[in-house]
Write a protein that holds these residues in place. Structure first.
Motif, short mmCIF file in Angstrom:
data_model
loop_
_atom_site.label_atom_id
_atom_site.label_comp_id
_atom_site.label_asym_id
_atom_site.label_seq_id
_atom_site.Cartn_x
_atom_site.Cartn_y
_atom_site.Cartn_z
N THR A 113 -53.45 -54.91 -72.79
CA THR A 113 -53.99 -56.26 -72.91
C THR A 113 -53.79 -56.99 -71.59
O THR A 113 -52.67 -57.05 -71.08
N LEU A 114 -54.88 -57.54 -71.06
CA LEU A 114 -54.81 -58.27 -69.79
C LEU A 114 -54.73 -59.77 -70.09
O LEU A 114 -55.39 -60.27 -71.00
N ASP A 115 -53.94 -60.47 -69.30
CA ASP A 115 -53.91 -61.92 -69.45
C ASP A 115 -54.91 -62.55 -68.49
O ASP A 115 -55.61 -61.85 -67.76
N ASP A 116 -54.97 -63.86 -68.47
CA ASP A 116 -55.98 -64.56 -67.66
C ASP A 116 -55.62 -64.63 -66.18
O ASP A 116 -56.36 -65.21 -65.39
N THR A 117 -54.53 -64.01 -65.76
CA THR A 117 -54.18 -64.01 -64.34
C THR A 117 -54.89 -62.89 -63.57
O THR A 117 -54.90 -62.89 -62.35
N VAL A 118 -55.48 -61.92 -64.28
CA VAL A 118 -56.14 -60.78 -63.63
C VAL A 118 -57.61 -61.11 -63.37
O VAL A 118 -58.32 -61.59 -64.26
N ASP A 119 -58.05 -60.84 -62.15
CA ASP A 119 -59.47 -60.99 -61.80
C ASP A 119 -60.17 -59.69 -62.17
O ASP A 119 -60.19 -58.74 -61.39
N VAL A 120 -60.73 -59.63 -63.39
CA VAL A 120 -61.30 -58.38 -63.90
C VAL A 120 -62.51 -57.90 -63.11
O VAL A 120 -62.85 -56.72 -63.15
N THR A 121 -63.15 -58.77 -62.35
CA THR A 121 -64.32 -58.36 -61.56
C THR A 121 -63.94 -57.56 -60.31
O THR A 121 -64.80 -56.94 -59.70
N LYS A 122 -62.65 -57.56 -59.95
CA LYS A 122 -62.22 -56.88 -58.72
C LYS A 122 -61.29 -55.69 -58.96
O LYS A 122 -60.69 -55.19 -58.03
N ILE A 123 -61.17 -55.23 -60.20
CA ILE A 123 -60.31 -54.08 -60.50
C ILE A 123 -60.93 -52.82 -59.92
O ILE A 123 -62.14 -52.62 -60.01
N ASN A 124 -60.10 -51.98 -59.31
CA ASN A 124 -60.60 -50.69 -58.82
C ASN A 124 -59.61 -49.58 -59.16
O ASN A 124 -58.46 -49.85 -59.49
N ALA A 125 -60.10 -48.34 -59.10
CA ALA A 125 -59.28 -47.18 -59.48
C ALA A 125 -59.56 -46.02 -58.54
O ALA A 125 -60.68 -45.86 -58.05
N ALA A 126 -58.53 -45.20 -58.30
CA ALA A 126 -58.66 -43.99 -57.48
C ALA A 126 -57.71 -42.93 -58.03
O ALA A 126 -56.59 -43.25 -58.45
N TYR A 127 -58.17 -41.69 -58.04
CA TYR A 127 -57.33 -40.57 -58.52
C TYR A 127 -56.99 -39.68 -57.33
O TYR A 127 -57.87 -39.12 -56.69
N THR A 128 -55.68 -39.59 -57.02
CA THR A 128 -55.21 -38.80 -55.89
C THR A 128 -53.90 -38.12 -56.25
O THR A 128 -52.99 -38.77 -56.77
N ASN A 129 -53.81 -36.81 -55.96
CA ASN A 129 -52.57 -36.05 -56.15
C ASN A 129 -51.95 -36.22 -57.54
O ASN A 129 -50.74 -36.39 -57.68
N GLY A 130 -52.79 -36.21 -58.58
CA GLY A 130 -52.29 -36.26 -59.95
C GLY A 130 -51.96 -37.64 -60.47
O GLY A 130 -51.41 -37.78 -61.56
N ILE A 131 -52.30 -38.67 -59.71
CA ILE A 131 -52.00 -40.04 -60.13
C ILE A 131 -53.28 -40.87 -60.08
O ILE A 131 -53.96 -40.95 -59.07
N LEU A 132 -53.61 -41.48 -61.23
CA LEU A 132 -54.72 -42.43 -61.29
C LEU A 132 -54.12 -43.81 -61.02
O LEU A 132 -53.31 -44.30 -61.81
N ARG A 133 -54.47 -44.41 -59.90
CA ARG A 133 -53.93 -45.72 -59.53
C ARG A 133 -55.00 -46.78 -59.72
O ARG A 133 -56.08 -46.69 -59.17
N LEU A 134 -54.65 -47.78 -60.53
CA LEU A 134 -55.51 -48.93 -60.74
C LEU A 134 -54.91 -50.13 -60.03
O LEU A 134 -53.70 -50.36 -60.12
N THR A 135 -55.75 -50.87 -59.34
CA THR A 135 -55.34 -52.09 -58.68
C THR A 135 -56.01 -53.24 -59.41
O THR A 135 -57.23 -53.27 -59.53
N LEU A 136 -55.20 -54.15 -59.91
CA LEU A 136 -55.70 -55.29 -60.68
C LEU A 136 -55.35 -56.57 -59.92
O LEU A 136 -54.23 -57.11 -60.07
N PRO A 137 -56.27 -57.07 -59.08
CA PRO A 137 -55.97 -58.26 -58.29
C PRO A 137 -55.77 -59.49 -59.17
O PRO A 137 -56.39 -59.63 -60.22
#
Length: 156
Positions: free
Chosen positions: A117-141
């Motif tokens: 569950t995301l709160d209203d502090t996350v800018d959902v329009t700018k979330i990105n994801a990358a999968y590298t070396n067995g780790i899926l990293r999401l950045t939630l600005p």
């Protein structure tokens, strides 16, 4: 007629020898059919995928620990204030030897899903994801309202 009585200690049922043997047999049998007989239970096999979350001043970072996966099998979706990370991998293996008269078909499916569950502090329009070396990293600005603000106020 046989009656089994389970003694409770501290509110938890006690572990009997029969339960231990049943669990050992069931887990070993399940691993045998999953081609993981000699391996311990992996997080992907049990559906218990670890997720690490960090907060910085500018963003949140989520690391989904999923080695051996392919980025094409991941799906990241946002609906309303729910972030869902899921993985689904299907594989078919077919072998046959017509001279020997045998056919072998194997079907493998691995999947998991986690929802946050995301709160209203996350800018959902700018979330990105990358999968590298067995780790899926999401950045939630974070949006502007969540970022720390400071200034000096002049007193008149």
């Amino acid at each position: 007629m046989t009656t089994a009585i389970a003694k409770k200690q501290n509110g938890n049922p006690s572990v009997s020898f029969g339960n231990v043997v049943d669990n050992l047999f069931q887990n070993s049998l399940r691993r045998f059919f999953d081609d993981n007989f000699w391996e311990t239970d992996t997080p992907l096999a049990t559906g218990k995928i670890p997720v690490n979350v960090r907060e910085t001043e500018q963003q949140y970072e989520m690391d989904v620990i999923a080695p051996g996966c392919s980025k094409e099998d991941f799906s990241v979706n946002i609906q309303d204030n729910l972030l869902t990370i899921s993985f689904n991998h299907k594989e078919d293996k077919k072998e046959q030897d017509q001279k020997a008269g045998w056919v072998r078909n194997e079907y493998l499916q691995r999947s998991f899903s986690r929802t946050f569950t995301l709160d209203d502090t996350v800018d959902v329009t700018k979330i990105n994801a990358a999968y590298t070396n067995g780790i899926l990293r999401l950045t939630l600005p974070k949006n502007e309202k969540a970022k720390k603000f400071s200034r000096n106020i002049e007193i008149k």
